[in-house]
Design a protein around this motif. Structure first.
Motif, mmCIF file in Angstrom:
data_model
loop_
_atom_site.group_PDB
_atom_site.id
_atom_site.type_symbol
_atom_site.label_atom_id
_atom_site.label_comp_id
_atom_site.label_asym_id
_atom_site.label_seq_id
_atom_site.Cartn_x
_atom_site.Cartn_y
_atom_site.Cartn_z
ATOM 1 N N ALA A 21 0.826 -1.209 0.000
ATOM 2 C CA ALA A 21 0.000 0.000 0.000
ATOM 3 C C ALA A 21 0.860 1.258 0.000
ATOM 4 O O ALA A 21 0.488 2.280 -0.577
ATOM 5 N N LEU A 22 2.009 1.176 0.635
ATOM 6 C CA LEU A 22 2.903 2.332 0.708
ATOM 7 C C LEU A 22 3.760 2.490 -0.538
ATOM 8 O O LEU A 22 3.960 3.613 -1.028
ATOM 9 N N HIS A 23 4.288 1.379 -1.071
ATOM 10 C CA HIS A 23 5.392 1.478 -2.011
ATOM 11 C C HIS A 23 5.116 0.954 -3.413
ATOM 12 O O HIS A 23 5.953 1.155 -4.302
ATOM 13 N N SER A 24 3.966 0.298 -3.661
ATOM 14 C CA SER A 24 3.753 -0.277 -4.992
ATOM 15 C C SER A 24 3.282 0.752 -6.006
ATOM 16 O O SER A 24 3.394 0.531 -7.213
ATOM 17 N N VAL A 25 2.736 1.878 -5.547
ATOM 18 C CA VAL A 25 2.183 2.875 -6.461
ATOM 19 C C VAL A 25 3.262 3.850 -6.904
ATOM 20 O O VAL A 25 4.301 4.001 -6.257
ATOM 21 N N SER A 26 3.000 4.539 -8.012
ATOM 22 C CA SER A 26 3.980 5.487 -8.537
ATOM 23 C C SER A 26 3.936 6.816 -7.803
ATOM 24 O O SER A 26 4.890 7.604 -7.873
ATOM 25 N N ALA A 27 2.839 7.109 -7.104
ATOM 26 C CA ALA A 27 2.741 8.323 -6.286
ATOM 27 C C ALA A 27 1.647 8.115 -5.245
ATOM 28 O O ALA A 27 0.721 7.323 -5.445
ATOM 29 N N GLN A 28 1.786 8.830 -4.135
ATOM 30 C CA GLN A 28 0.786 8.826 -3.079
ATOM 31 C C GLN A 28 0.202 10.232 -2.975
ATOM 32 O O GLN A 28 0.945 11.221 -2.929
ATOM 33 N N ILE A 29 -1.118 10.308 -2.903
ATOM 34 C CA ILE A 29 -1.765 11.608 -2.743
ATOM 35 C C ILE A 29 -2.478 11.633 -1.403
ATOM 36 O O ILE A 29 -3.205 10.699 -1.054
ATOM 37 N N SER A 30 -2.235 12.660 -0.627
ATOM 38 C CA SER A 30 -2.881 12.824 0.674
ATOM 39 C C SER A 30 -3.593 14.164 0.699
ATOM 40 O O SER A 30 -3.325 15.045 -0.119
#
Length: 399
Positions: A150-159
């Motif tokens: 959930a933390l690291h597989s995506v290309s970006a995190q939006i909060s």
């Protein structure tokens, strides 16, 4: 009920729109779902084509009809596809059929589907989200592998606030992969006052309210205990709780009723349950409260501000990014029941202070959290992630 691969043929809506696929746990009337709906409502539909994948049906009122009215296809994961392997297979087929340029998970638990299945299906941009604290018990209890994906597989995190962005960076997500997009709120409309006499509330009662789903993280028990300190000294005031239970915590209404009775507040505190007229109800409240254990950027506070209501909130997560202490509302440290009661009492005692703080909150809501502005910013982020202008996107026809 949303579309399925077996029952809904796809149309070719044009060759120049960026195709977005949004993943969400369910479409009930929660904070994340509200922000997804508002984003899709205000995104430029000449530039973006939106699809929504819903993993679970909600037991409560949902946004399906509203999304359909916007021409947005909702794809529901079939009941036969429960469990990670079958769900992953369904999503892989759907991703390959839709060819989205962007897959955007709006639920932290679902980020791995965006990151892993999106990569396997060849999706260029794969985003995840964090909209509640990483330190919350629910996220802390996630299995190690699921949390890591959930933390690291995506290309970006939006909060939705800088406090959550800082939590992601502390958890090891590189700063270059972190984006912040504040929540938005629609402007409140002028409405006739809501009649609450059926709930035992008179037109001249001063009301203190808390709005939100009945969940442990929202900490309505703290609100009740603070009211037990305040209401005996304010005969003109009453308190209301507005919100519905969620499927995973069906006992919360009973727990809150028991606490109301234990505190002897049965005649002074009313549980109004789910209300479809919250925008009309908010102007009836003298003070709007938030008492959560943890938060991102709370919709309830933004909606109170948009209604011109002063707020009293616990200083957690992104709350200080919304409430300007002493200007648009008052902030209290977590666990300080006496301080919370005193802050609410200060506002109840000073009508002019309530008016000034309400007007400042309204100004901030309009200038910093307007939905058109936030949706435009989100659209630009999608385009920047793709590295192309909208006219350069070669959107393959849907088969």
């Amino acid at each position: 009920m949303g579309a399925t691969l077996e029952t809904a043929p796809l149309e070719n809506p044009g060759s120049h729109r960026i195709r977005l696929l949004h993943l969400v746990n369910h479409l009930g009337l929660g904070g994340t779902e509200r922000q997804l709906f508002l984003a899709l409502k205000h995104l430029d539909r000449q530039r973006f084509e939106n699809h929504v994948v819903v993993f679970n049906q909600s037991q409560n009122v949902v946004y399906d009809d509203e999304l359909a009215s916007l021409g947005i296809r909702v794809w529901t994961v079939p009941p036969s596809c429960r469990g990670v392997p079958r769900r992953s297979a369904f999503l892989f087929r759907l991703f390959r059929q839709l060819h989205p340029q962007v897959v955007h998970s709006w639920s932290f638990h679902d980020n791995p589907y965006s990151g892993v299945i999106g990569r396997l299906a060849g999706c260029p941009v794969r985003w995840g989200s964090l909209r509640g604290s990483l330190l919350s018990p629910g996220l802390q209890r996630l299995p190690w592998l699921l949390r890591a994906l959930a933390l690291h597989s995506v290309s970006a995190q939006i909060s939705n606030c800088h406090a959550l962005r800082d939590q992601l960076e502390a958890a090891g997500v590189p700063a270059r992969k972190l984006l912040v997009l504040p929540n938005c709120v629609e402007r409140a409309e002028e409405n006739l006052p809501v009649d609450l006499s059926a709930a035992g509330i008179a037109a001249n009662d001063l009301l203190v309210g808390i709005v939100g789903n009945l969940r442990r993280v929202k900490n309505q028990l703290f609100f009740l205990r603070a009211m037990a300190r305040l209401l005996p000294h304010r005969p003109e005031a009453k308190a209301v709780l507005i919100g519905q239970p969620i499927a995973s915590e069906p006992d919360m209404p009973q727990r809150l009723e028991q606490e109301i009775n234990r505190l002897g507040l049965g005649k002074r505190v009313k549980m109004l349950g789910f209300r479809s007229d919250v925008p009309q109800l908010l102007p009836r409240l003298a003070v709007v409260c938030l008492t959560s254990h943890s938060e991102g950027m709370p919709n309830a506070l933004l909606e109170a501000m948009a209604a011109g209501r002063p707020t009293v909130a616990v200083r957690v997560g992104g709350v200080p990014e919304v409430v300007r202490h002493g200007t648009s509302g008052l902030l209290v440290e977590p666990g300080d029941e006496a301080g919370f009661a005193a802050a609410v009492g200060q506002l109840l005692d000073d009508e002019e202070l309530r008016r000034r703080m309400g007007q400042e909150g309204l100004r901030l809501a309009r200038q910093e959290h307007g939905c058109a502005v936030i949706a435009s910013r989100l659209g630009k982020l999608y385009e920047q992630a793709l590295g192309k202008e909208p006219r350069e996107i070669d959107s393959r026809p849907i088969p």
